[in-house]
Structures are given as structure tokens and as C-alpha cells.
Enzyme design. Structure first.
Site, mmCIF file in Angstrom:
data_model
loop_
_atom_site.group_PDB
_atom_site.id
_atom_site.type_symbol
_atom_site.label_atom_id
_atom_site.label_comp_id
_atom_site.label_asym_id
_atom_site.label_seq_id
_atom_site.Cartn_x
_atom_site.Cartn_y
_atom_site.Cartn_z
ATOM 1 N N HIS A 1 52.959 52.364 50.281
ATOM 2 C CA HIS A 1 54.246 51.953 49.720
ATOM 3 C C HIS A 1 54.753 50.614 50.229
ATOM 4 O O HIS A 1 55.790 50.148 49.795
ATOM 5 C CB HIS A 1 55.320 53.005 49.990
ATOM 6 C CG HIS A 1 55.156 54.242 49.177
ATOM 7 N ND1 HIS A 1 55.634 54.354 47.892
ATOM 8 C CD2 HIS A 1 54.557 55.423 49.458
ATOM 9 C CE1 HIS A 1 55.340 55.555 47.419
ATOM 10 N NE2 HIS A 1 54.684 56.226 48.348
ATOM 11 N N LYS B 1 70.566 48.709 46.047
ATOM 12 C CA LYS B 1 69.318 49.028 46.741
ATOM 13 C C LYS B 1 69.598 49.000 48.232
ATOM 14 O O LYS B 1 70.644 48.520 48.665
ATOM 15 C CB LYS B 1 68.223 48.015 46.370
ATOM 16 C CG LYS B 1 68.698 46.551 46.516
ATOM 17 C CD LYS B 1 67.648 45.549 46.074
ATOM 18 C CE LYS B 1 67.496 45.426 44.566
ATOM 19 N NZ LYS B 1 66.309 46.078 44.023
ATOM 20 N N ARG B 2 68.669 49.529 49.044
ATOM 21 C CA ARG B 2 68.843 49.446 50.492
ATOM 22 C C ARG B 2 69.082 47.984 50.904
ATOM 23 O O ARG B 2 68.523 47.071 50.300
ATOM 24 C CB ARG B 2 67.593 50.001 51.205
ATOM 25 C CG ARG B 2 67.381 51.500 51.027
ATOM 26 C CD ARG B 2 68.470 52.334 51.680
ATOM 27 N NE ARG B 2 68.345 52.288 53.117
ATOM 28 C CZ ARG B 2 67.774 53.236 53.858
ATOM 29 N NH1 ARG B 2 67.298 54.335 53.289
ATOM 30 N NH2 ARG B 2 67.694 53.120 55.160
ATOM 31 N N LYS C 1 65.265 51.552 36.244
ATOM 32 C CA LYS C 1 66.442 52.341 35.828
ATOM 33 C C LYS C 1 67.452 51.452 35.115
ATOM 34 O O LYS C 1 68.030 51.828 34.094
ATOM 35 C CB LYS C 1 67.124 52.969 37.052
ATOM 36 C CG LYS C 1 66.270 53.917 37.845
ATOM 37 C CD LYS C 1 66.960 54.220 39.195
ATOM 38 C CE LYS C 1 65.986 54.797 40.190
ATOM 39 N NZ LYS C 1 66.547 54.830 41.562
ATOM 40 N N LYS D 1 64.932 41.982 50.427
ATOM 41 C CA LYS D 1 65.535 42.194 49.108
ATOM 42 C C LYS D 1 66.553 41.099 48.767
ATOM 43 O O LYS D 1 66.999 40.965 47.646
ATOM 44 C CB LYS D 1 66.179 43.581 49.041
ATOM 45 C CG LYS D 1 65.155 44.729 49.066
ATOM 46 C CD LYS D 1 65.853 46.075 49.098
ATOM 47 C CE LYS D 1 64.903 47.271 49.184
ATOM 48 N NZ LYS D 1 64.258 47.598 47.895
ATOM 49 N N THR E 1 62.012 50.521 41.769
ATOM 50 C CA THR E 1 62.246 51.474 40.673
ATOM 51 C C THR E 1 63.664 51.290 40.153
ATOM 52 O O THR E 1 63.946 51.619 39.004
ATOM 53 C CB THR E 1 62.055 52.931 41.133
ATOM 54 O OG1 THR E 1 62.865 53.168 42.291
ATOM 55 C CG2 THR E 1 60.606 53.218 41.434
HETATM 56 C C1 LIG Z 1 66.224 54.028 42.567
HETATM 57 C C2 LIG Z 1 66.931 54.094 43.846
HETATM 58 C C3 LIG Z 1 66.523 53.302 44.913
HETATM 59 C C4 LIG Z 1 65.380 52.303 44.811
HETATM 60 O O1 LIG Z 1 65.933 51.071 44.424
HETATM 61 P P1 LIG Z 1 65.094 49.708 44.510
HETATM 62 O O2 LIG Z 1 65.974 48.727 43.794
HETATM 63 O O3 LIG Z 1 63.814 49.951 43.761
HETATM 64 O O4 LIG Z 1 64.916 49.406 45.925
HETATM 65 C C5 LIG Z 1 67.199 53.399 46.112
HETATM 66 N N1 LIG Z 1 68.247 54.249 46.265
HETATM 67 C C6 LIG Z 1 68.677 55.016 45.245
HETATM 68 C C7 LIG Z 1 69.860 55.916 45.458
HETATM 69 C C8 LIG Z 1 68.053 54.969 44.005
HETATM 70 O O5 LIG Z 1 68.495 55.754 43.004
#
Ligand SMILES: *Cc1c(COP(=O)(O)O)cnc(C)c1O
Length: 695
Positions: free
Chosen positions: A228, A419-420, A531, A425, A527
Site C-alpha cells: 500500500h 484525507k489524512r 468517491k 498529500k 480512493t
Molecule cells: C476514502 C477515505 C479516505 C481515503 O482518502 P484519500 O483521499 O484516498 O487519502 C480516508 N478517510 C476516509 C474517512 C475516507 O472515507
């Protein structure tokens, strides 16, 4: 898996405290425990009769069994019980119900009795709490390694219980061990459960009496490993002495696996000692450590990355030696997201608009969204799409008001980065854009600018002080921008506390612009990007992770791409990147950075964000923000220009939705089933089907 009628079990730990709850106090993150079990959990079925003994510590001795065979016994161990809790996972529109089995740590009666018999009642009860620590709390950070003993114990705890459970079920069918890999496929989700490889070996050798070669053959044909991350600081390694203390038998088995593996490498590359050192499961730099990724690769029949770019970089860089030895083992399986949660459930307005045009089949066959593409050309459909988006933005506006007290304008562009919080990032690049935009507004340089609400949400790992400082900076900038009367509705910055899946379900459907701006070559897949685009957001992003494949699917013209490619980023670093150059040459960038360093966003403590400035200049700007800044700002101007034409914007947004079909997790899971597990669906009628037929 359930929706695809694939039989599967998910194994993990039933943590008493999940990922911390993030509160914001005076602009800073404060962690609170997540007491998710406080009112009980109606979805789970406790299985007190399903207990497995998990052992730690002790030492190994040699013994001869009745047939005269020499074998190893693991003795004088500290023992803990793993108790199962089952959560049924029903598929969508099928009769398949899979199981999520989570293990909870329980003290053994045995153990407390030992102290009890010595007359030490309190010691006995203490031992109980000690054992049950194993499933107490989730470690919140997978992005940097914290080599804590309890973490290794947690990993072994749930892996050992799961393998015993799997073996018990296999043995009930009374088949020979040779058939185990045909009956069982185990997917290692990152290296966190990689201790399963020596554990299966131990069970086969020491408990079931198999010889090394057949045991190793079974093990290798059972496991596959998903990587990952490529970032070296996140790759798990454990000190040998910790292993020796906690899992002495496993250390012996790992040494034997390594010995045999290195023999094979030596035969393929005689005299190449540097290669041997790189590929060894035991790392020698900075004290001897067990490299879990190397162990996972050596013990698996397949290794996969989670986007094409990530799988390519994996083969060319971090695991190049392993790829050279066994190229056929490396495959790519691009991540996906479930359309049930992320569109059908989270965005009922858009879901019913889509179903009204193309019918409901897209919910379990997301590729069907391509039928939506012609609608992008119809002004009437675009208008209805924009109506749904506006309702979702009004819903988010209420949540923002409630959680932050900030009033935002639902007619402004909702520019979202969720995101985190992590340096790679590049939330800081987003902040640099906000500060620059703020400066332009104050200087009256509004040409072509549209009103924006920049929304950021995400948790920082509690020990990652710089990520926490980024959260403080976001609040500092928000304080200034949101209270400056010169700005009015042109710009707002909000930080929504406690980013989690529930909040994501509200934020994502309301997004116009999705920020996917990681340094190229650092985001394995992403991901969140999927979304957001699935919910009709346009992406501004780098050619990183799955963004590259998204661009292919939705079309170049419907995405805003900027910045260096992964190759250019690598070349930039190799040729001696100097961030001061960008600082000197770009007046707007210099102005933004100087304001951050000089206390413009921390009037009560002017030096608070000095280290942000230093990180991006003197410390070398490891994630190349300054190198991408100009390109990012120019791209943001193109975003504004398109947003000023709502019809054109809607057209692109609809084409994004129409192009996202391949990013369904159904496609992803199906690829795992076909390329790695070799399993096919087991037909199960949907619930009620039999009853309906009888009638
Ligand atoms: C989808 C999701 C992530 C992953 O987000 P990235 O932008 O791909 O890092 C992290 N936290 C939550 C709550 C999510 O739903």
C-alpha cells in the site's frame, strides 16, 4: 465479496477504542478516545465458545515425538485467549452473507490461577488487564512506523487466532494438507498481518508434524500480499531482539526461510553480495531488523500494487530485485470504491437522477454509468444535475454552520480536500493557494476569480507534530481570511473536525472541485479521488496514483492536471532541487511564505509557523511544493474560468460521473478473485426469491 457472491471472511481485531475522535481547540487538534461500544453493538454476535489460545514469549526446546521425529516445542509462554465476535456482511441483491470475524483478547483462567494459588489475588487480576490490553486500542498511524512492542503483539494475536480458525475449519473437511491452498486463499492487507507466514509454517511444522518442504509449498501457495505504500518510512521492520523476546519460534522460522531464500538468490546471481543484502529478510543497517515487506514477498505467490503507477514503481524501484527474480508474481489491481455507499446511499438525489435516466442496474454494475454520457450534452439534464449539487451544498452548509460556526455561501465553488493530513498529500500547497488568492483579493486583482469556499478535513497522527502544525496553520489562515471584511463572499476557508466515513458521506456529494494534489510518485492510489469524481466533482490533481487512470477514463478535457510527473519529480530531486530558487523568482509565493513565517496568521505568537517556512525552504521542501506552486496556481485560474460557465462545468461533471464505472470496488474484488485467489461466485438466490417463486 458478498455482493459478488464470493465466499469470504474478514479477520481483524475488535478494538475497544477505534481511531481517535478529533476535536479542535484553539485551532489545534486534540485527540479523544472513540468509545464506540458504550451503548453496545447490535450488529455483532459474541461467540464465547469460539476461543483460541495465543502464546507469547517463552523459549524453544527440542523434543522427539513417538515416531522418533525431532521437533521443536515452544514452552514457558504467556498465554492469552482470542474470543470471536461475528458481524454478518450481507451482499447487495444477493443471498450471500459473508462474515467479519473480529478477535477480542481475554485472559486465560490458567494464568490468573497461577498467581491466585500463590495467594496473590491482586496480581492475578492485574494479569487479566495486562492480557486484555491486546485489543484495547488501534494504533492510529500507518504512514510512519512506530515500532511498539504492543503493536507487534496485536498483529500476532489476531493472525494466530485467524489461522487456527482457518485450519480448524479446513481439518473438519478431512482433506489432506496438500489441498489447503486450493481451499484457502489468504490476502495480506499490507505487511501488518505478514507474521501469518511464519505462523502458518509453525502450525504446519510443530503442531501438525509436516516436513519443511511441503509446509513451505502450502504456505507459498496460500498467501498473497498487497503493498500500500512505497514510502520507506512506512515499511515495517522489527528489531530482532524484540522478535526474539516476543516470538522466539517465529524468529527461528524466519531465519530458516531467509537462509533458503538467499541460497536461491545466490544461485541466480553468484557473487552479488549487495543484492543479497538488499533482498535479505534480515536488514543489517542500524541494528538487525526483520523486514516485513521482504518476508511478505518471499512467502507469497502474488504481490500487487493498488494503481498502475504504483505497481510500476514497485516493480522498478522498491522491489526491483524481487521483480527481477520472479516477474510473474507481480500484478496490478487498481483500487475501487463501493457504489452502494458512495453514490446510492450518500447521494440519493444524484442516484435517483441517474436511475431516472438509465435505470437502476448501475448500482451493482457501475460500468453502466457510460450510458449517462449523452446526457452531458442536454441542457435540461445539466440543470437538474446542478440542482442536486446545490441541495447537497445546502445540506453541507448547515453541517459547517453547526460544527464550525462559519457561514458559507452555497453559490460559491466548494473546493474540497478531505484525507489524512500528511506532508506528501500537500495540504500546505492548498494553503499557499488560499493565501495567494487572499492577497489578490486584498490587492483588488480579481480578474476572472469566482467566489470559493475551500473545505479541508482530515486527522493527523497524534505523534506527527508537523501534520498537527498544518492543522493549526489552516485555522490561523481561516481566522484571518474569514474575518476580513475586504474578502466578503469571495473566499472562505473551513476545517471540518473529525473526518471519518460518516462526515465524508455529507461532504463528498457537495463537492465541486476535488483536490488530489500529492507529489507525483507518493500516493499509491487514492480512493477519495474516486468517491468525489463519482459524485460529480471535477478533479484538480497531479499525475499520481489512480488520478492517471481516472484521466484516461473521464478524458483529458474533463480534469485539471498540473505539476511534475513522477519521473520529473525524481529527476528534480536527483539534479539537486533548490526550493530557494522558486522562492526568489516568484513574488506571490514569496509573499505568501513570508506572511506565514512572519506571523500574519498567528498574531498572538508570530513565530508559531516559522518551521513551516523552514521546512519548505532551508530543509529542502521534500515534497516539492514550491516546484509545483506556479503550475498549481495557473491551473486554479483555469478552474475559475470554467466555473464561470455553469453549463460547461456541469457537462464536464456529468462526464466525470459517466466515466467512473471502472472504479467500482466490484471490479477490484473481481480482479483479486480472478488473478490472485482463483475463486468464482457461488450462486445464492436473493432473499425472498424462493418464497416468491413458491407463490
Ligand atoms: C476514502 C477515505 C479516505 C481515503 O482518502 P484519500 O483521499 O484516498 O487519502 C480516508 N478517510 C476516509 C474517512 C475516507 O472515507
Amino acid at each position: 465479496m458478498a455482493t459478488l457472491s464470493l465466499p469470504g471472511v474478514g479477520y481483524g481485531i475488535r478494538y475497544e477504542y477505534g481511531l481517535f475522535f478529533q476535536a479542535i481547540e484553539q485551532g489545534a487538534q486534540v485527540e479523544h478516545p472513540d468509545t464506540w461500544l458504550r451503548y453496545g453493538n447490535p450488529w455483532e454476535v459474541p461467540r464465547p465458545e469460539l476461543l483460541f489460545l495465543v502464546r507469547f514469549g517463552g523459549r524453544t526446546v527440542h523434543a522427539t515425538d513417538p515416531s522418533g521425529r525431532l521437533r521443536v516445542e515452544w514452552v514457558d509462554t504467556h498465554d492469552v485467549f482470542a474470543m470471536a465476535f461475528d458481524t454478518p456482511v450481507p451482499g447487495y441483491n444477493t443471498g450471500t452473507v459473508n462474515n467479519l470475524r473480529l478477535w477480542s483478547a481475554r485472559a486465560t483462567r490458567d494464568f490468573s490461577l497461577r498467581h491466585f494459588n500463590e495467594g496473590n489475588y491482586f496480581k492475578a487480576v492485574e494479569q487479566k488487564t495486562e492480557s486484555e490490553k491486546l485489543s484495547k486500542v488501534l494504533y492510529p498511524d500507518d504512514s510512519t512506523l512506530i515500532g511498539r512492542e504492543l503493536r507487534l503483539k496485536q498483529q500476532y494475536f489476531f493472525v494466530s487466532a485467524s489461522l487456527q480458525d482457518i485450519l480448524q475449519q479446513f481439518l473438519e473437511a478431512q482433506e489432506p494438507f496438500g489441498r489447503f491452498p486450493e481451499r484457502v486463499a489468504i490476502q495480506l492487507n499490507d505487511t501488518h498481518p505478514a507474521i501469518a507466514i511464519p505462523e502458518l509454517m509453525r502450525l504446519l511444522l510443530d503442531v501438525h508434524g509436516l516436513e519443511w518442504d511441503p509446509a513451505w509449498d502450502i504456505t507459498r501457495r496460500t498467501f498473497a500480499y498487497t503493498n500500500h505504500t512505497l514510502m520507506p518510512e512506512a515499511l515495517e521492520t522489527w528489531p530482532v531482539d524484540l522478535f526474539e523476546r516476543v516470538l522466539p519460534r517465529h524468529l527461528q522460522i524466519i531465519y530458516e526461510i531467509n537462509h533458503r531464500f538467499l541460497e536461491q538468490v545466490r544461485r541466480a546471481h553468484p557473487g552479488d553480495d549487495a543484492r543479497l543484502a538488499r533482498m535479505s529478510i534480515v536488514g543489517e543497517e542500524g541494528g538487525r531488523r526483520i523486514r516485513m515487506a521482504n518476508l511478505a514477498i518471499v512467502g507469497s505467490h502474488h504481490v500487487n500494487g493498488v494503481s498502475r503507477l504504483h505497481s510500476d514503481l514497485m516493480r522498478q524501484q522498491v522491489f526491483a530485485d524481487f521483480h527481477a527474480l520472479r516477474p510473474e508474481a507481480f500484478v496490478n489491481i487498481t483500487n475501487g470504491v463501493t457504489p452502494r455507499r458512495w453514490l446510492h446511499h450518500a447521494n440519493p438525489g444524484l442516484a435517483s437522477l441517474i436511475t431516472g435516466q438509465i435505470g437502476p442496474d448501475w448500482v451493482s454494475d457501475l460500468g453502466g454509468l457510460t450510458h449517462l454520457a449523452p446526457q452531458a450534452e442536454r441542457p435540461e439534464f445539466r440543470a437538474r444535475f446542478l440542482d442536486v449539487k446545490r441541495e447537497n451544498k445546502q445540506r453541507l452548509k448547515r453541517l459547517i454552520r453547526e460544527r464550525t460556526g462559519v457561514d458559507v455561501n452555497e453559490d460559491s465553488m466548494f473546493d474540497v480536500q478531505v484525507k489524512r493530513i500528511h506532508e506528501y498529500k500537500r495540504q500546505l500547497l492548498n494553503v499557499l493557494h488560499v493565501v495567494t488568492r487572499y492577497n489578490r483579493i486584498r490587492e483588488g486583482r480579481l480578474d476572472g476569480m469566482v467566489p470559493r469556499t475551500v473545505i479541508i478535513s482530515g486527522k493527523a497522527a497524534p505523534g506527527y507534530w508537523f501534520a498537527k502544525l498544518i492543522i493549526r496553520l489552516i485555522h490561523g489562515v481561516a481566522d484571518v481570511v474569514n474575518h476580513d471584511p475586504a474578502v466578503g463572499d469571495m473566499l472562505k476557508l473551513v476545517f471540518i473536525p473529525n473526518y471519518n466515513v460518516s462526515n465524508a458521506e455529507w461532504i463528498i456529494p457537495a463537492c465541486d472541485l476535488s483536490e488530489q494534489i500529492s507529489t507525483a510518485g507518493t500516493e499509491a492510489s487514492g480512493t477519495g479521488n474516486m468517491k468525489l469524481a463519482l459524485n460529480g466533482a471535477l478533479t484538480i490533481g497531479t499525475l499520481d496514483g489512480a488520478n492517471i487512470e481516472m484521466r484516461r477514463e473521464v478524458g483529458d478535457a474533463n480534469m485539471f492536471i498540473f505539476g511534475m510527473t513522477a519521473r520529473q519529480a525524481a529527476e528534480c530531486r536527483a539534479s539537486g532541487y533548490n526550493p530557494w530558487q522558486a522562492y526568489e523568482c516568484n513574488a506571490e509565493l514569496r509573499q505568501a511564505l513570508d506572511m506565514i513565517a512572519g506571523g500574519a496568521f498567528s498574531p498572538d505568537e508570530p513565530s508559531r509557523f516559522r518551521s513551516v517556512f523552514d521546512r519548505l525552504t532551508a530543509e529542502g521542501d521534500p515534497f516539492l511544493l514550491l516546484a509545483d506552486y506556479a503550475s498549481y496556481l495557473a491551473c486554479q485560474a483555469r478552474v475559475d474560468a470554467l466555473y464561470r460557465q455553469p453549463g460547461e462545468w456541469a457537462r464536464c461533471a456529468v462526464l466525470n460521473v459517466a466515466g467512473m464505472g471502472v472504479f467500482s470496488s466490484d471490479r477490484t474484488v473481481f480482479e483479486y478473485a480472478r488473478l490472485i485467489w482463483d475463486v468464482t461466485p457461488v450462486a445464492t438466490p436473493p432473499p425472498g426469491a424462493a418464497r416468491r417463486q413458491r407463490r
